[in-house]
Scaffold this motif. Structure first.
Motif, PDB file in Angstrom:
ATOM      1  N   PRO A   1       4.490   3.775  13.760  1.00 32.05           N
ATOM      2  CA  PRO A   1       5.871   3.486  13.918  1.00 32.05           C
ATOM      3  C   PRO A   1       6.054   2.208  14.912  1.00 32.05           C
ATOM      4  O   PRO A   1       5.602   2.349  15.913  1.00 32.05           O
ATOM      5  N   GLY A   2       6.857   1.060  14.274  1.00 32.22           N
ATOM      6  CA  GLY A   2       7.172  -0.122  15.155  1.00 32.22           C
ATOM      7  C   GLY A   2       6.011  -1.154  15.158  1.00 32.22           C
ATOM      8  O   GLY A   2       5.797  -2.098  15.566  1.00 32.22           O
ATOM      9  N   ALA A   3       5.076  -1.160  13.830  1.00 31.87           N
ATOM     10  CA  ALA A   3       4.126  -1.747  13.812  1.00 31.87           C
ATOM     11  C   ALA A   3       4.592  -3.380  13.215  1.00 31.87           C
ATOM     12  O   ALA A   3       5.590  -3.254  12.783  1.00 31.87           O
ATOM     13  N   PRO A   4       3.809  -4.364  13.691  1.00 31.25           N
ATOM     14  CA  PRO A   4       4.331  -5.682  13.060  1.00 31.25           C
ATOM     15  C   PRO A   4       4.394  -5.677  11.483  1.00 31.25           C
ATOM     16  O   PRO A   4       4.045  -4.816  10.882  1.00 31.25           O
ATOM     17  N   ALA A   5       5.185  -6.705  11.163  1.00 32.04           N
ATOM     18  CA  ALA A   5       5.727  -6.860   9.821  1.00 32.04           C
ATOM     19  C   ALA A   5       4.420  -7.018   8.921  1.00 32.04           C
ATOM     20  O   ALA A   5       4.466  -6.715   7.766  1.00 32.04           O
ATOM     21  N   GLY A   6       3.294  -7.504   9.229  1.00 29.85           N
ATOM     22  CA  GLY A   6       2.119  -7.771   8.509  1.00 29.85           C
ATOM     23  C   GLY A   6       1.260  -6.437   8.367  1.00 29.85           C
ATOM     24  O   GLY A   6       0.277  -6.636   7.520  1.00 29.85           O
ATOM     25  N   VAL A   7       1.604  -5.528   8.914  1.00 28.58           N
ATOM     26  CA  VAL A   7       0.679  -4.076   8.732  1.00 28.58           C
ATOM     27  C   VAL A   7       1.325  -3.205   7.552  1.00 28.58           C
ATOM     28  O   VAL A   7       2.512  -2.816   8.113  1.00 28.58           O
ATOM     29  N   PRO A   8       0.990  -2.972   6.459  1.00 26.29           N
ATOM     30  CA  PRO A   8       1.593  -2.338   5.660  1.00 26.29           C
ATOM     31  C   PRO A   8       1.415  -0.849   6.049  1.00 26.29           C
ATOM     32  O   PRO A   8       0.231  -0.357   6.562  1.00 26.29           O
ATOM     33  N   GLN A   9       2.273  -0.073   5.748  1.00 27.51           N
ATOM     34  CA  GLN A   9       2.507   1.379   6.062  1.00 27.51           C
ATOM     35  C   GLN A   9       1.643   2.385   5.094  1.00 27.51           C
ATOM     36  O   GLN A   9       0.590   3.345   5.363  1.00 27.51           O
ATOM     37  N   ARG A  10       1.147   1.966   3.717  1.00 22.76           N
ATOM     38  CA  ARG A  10       0.522   2.535   2.754  1.00 22.76           C
ATOM     39  C   ARG A  10      -0.649   1.664   2.138  1.00 22.76           C
ATOM     40  O   ARG A  10      -0.107   0.441   2.038  1.00 22.76           O
ATOM     41  N   LEU A  11      -1.744   2.152   1.820  1.00 20.86           N
ATOM     42  CA  LEU A  11      -2.688   1.198   1.181  1.00 20.86           C
ATOM     43  C   LEU A  11      -3.055   2.175  -0.135  1.00 20.86           C
ATOM     44  O   LEU A  11      -2.919   3.363  -0.162  1.00 20.86           O
ATOM     45  N   THR A  12      -3.431   1.323  -1.080  1.00 16.93           N
ATOM     46  CA  THR A  12      -3.653   1.728  -2.490  1.00 16.93           C
ATOM     47  C   THR A  12      -5.296   2.187  -2.610  1.00 16.93           C
ATOM     48  O   THR A  12      -5.871   1.082  -2.458  1.00 16.93           O
ATOM     49  N   PHE A  13      -5.554   3.225  -3.094  1.00 14.60           N
ATOM     50  CA  PHE A  13      -7.100   3.340  -3.200  1.00 14.60           C
ATOM     51  C   PHE A  13      -7.233   4.257  -4.373  1.00 14.60           C
ATOM     52  O   PHE A  13      -6.251   4.988  -5.051  1.00 14.60           O
TER      53      PHE A  13
END
Length: 326
Positions: free
Chosen positions: A251-263
């Motif tokens: 929570p509060g991560a910078p805009a360039g860090v996505p919350q979810r990744l696709t695998f």
């Protein structure tokens, strides 16, 4: 007077000719009626209040025509060739024995107009059959197919005549109760890829006694279908793609860090095919039962995991032994 006499002669001649044709017609009808063996009425719906009649279309198919549709296959697969059937469930298309099938791990039903198997009424010689599963559907592959004479399909909603379970239509299987002799049906087949091998053997016998007043019939049918195991790598784009929470996100991560990744190969961390125990704070938390149900083993996460109750999590994991086992 001559004109009147001529008209009288013509009238007498016309009456004589009409009587002659009427006699011939009555004789022909009597001969046809004497040669008629049986009349089968599958359904009738007469509307007296609307001022017009709405006939219900009936499709009658003989057993030989069914064999021509799909030689060696089951009745549900053969009837799938008709346009009024949609998504008939066959023995190779399900393995859910815990919810529906009381015996074994397969169940079959007919589906008229894609309204569901429980809305397609299945009859045997006009009589209702006992349901084969909890959903109220009837397995047509359990019927004596070797003694089947024909199948009548009512291709319209017939709930007014038959009941609420005939919303999709009616399928009436008619037995050949006057069959005499011995008949043997053998069929085999498989898919083009070499899987799903199946074979069936059917034997029917009948004998008439007391000048046709007693007819004894019997049949034996044996059907064996090999299971088709799914191969998740057979289709390149079908590998259970899904989302897993990014380990670098918070929570509060910078805009360039996505919350979810696709695998690929993503499975849930909330369930297991053998049963998963979720009791935080206890030694049994995140333990799953073994395949035989006699013990418990840990639920192993994959390379990237989002455990349950994680803030912003997806409750999923990718890779690892759990993804390989499913």
């Amino acid at each position: 007077m001559r004109v009147s006499e001529n008209r009288t002669k013509k009238s007498l001649l016309a009456a004589a000719i009409a009587s002659l044709f009427a006699g011939v017609t009555e004789t022909a009808l009597a001969q046809n009626a004497s040669n008629l063996e049986e009349i089968t009425v599958t359904g009738s719906r007469i509307r007296n209040t609307s001022g017009f009649e709405t006939p219900t279309p009936v499709t009658s198919i003989s057993s030989s025509e069914l064999q021509d549709f799909e030689p060696g296959n089951t009745v549900s697969q053969q009837l799938s060739s008709l346009p009024q059937f949609f998504n008939n469930r066959t023995s190779q298309e399900t393995s859910d024995g815990s919810r529906f099938s009381p015996a074994g791990n397969t169940y079959t039903f007919l589906n008229l107009r894609s309204l569901g198997g429980n809305r397609t009424l299945v009859l045997l010689d006009g009589y209702r059959l006992q349901p084969s599963d909890k959903q109220g559907t009837v397995n047509p592959d359990l019927l004596p197919n070797s003694l089947m004479r024909s199948v009548d399909v009512v291709t319209g909603g017939a709930s007014a005549a038959y009941g609420a379970d005939a919303v999709g239509g009616v399928v009436n299987f008619i037995l050949d109760r006057e069959f005499e002799g011995l008949k043997l049906d053998v069929g085999a087949g498989q898919h083009e890829s070499g899987v799903g091998k199946q074979w069936r053997v059917g034997v029917a016998a009948g004998k008439s006694f007391f000048d046709g007043r007693l007819n004894v019939i019997g049949s034996f049918d044996n059907l064996e279908i090999d299971q088709i195991n799914g191969d998740r790598n057979s289709i390149g784009n079908f590998r259970r793609w899904g989302w897993v929470r990014n380990p670098d996100w918070s929570p509060g991560a910078p805009a360039g860090v996505p919350q979810r990744l696709t695998f690929p190969d993503v499975v849930s961390t909330l369930s297991s095919p053998t049963g998963l125990i979720l009791q935080p704070g206890t030694p049994l938390n995140n333990m799953q039962f073994t395949l035989d149900g006699t013990g418990i083993v840990p639920f192993v996460y994959g390379s990237v995991a989002s455990p349950p109750n994680q803030q912003g999590g997806t409750s999923s994991t990718t890779g690892g032994p759990e993804a390989a086992a499913r």
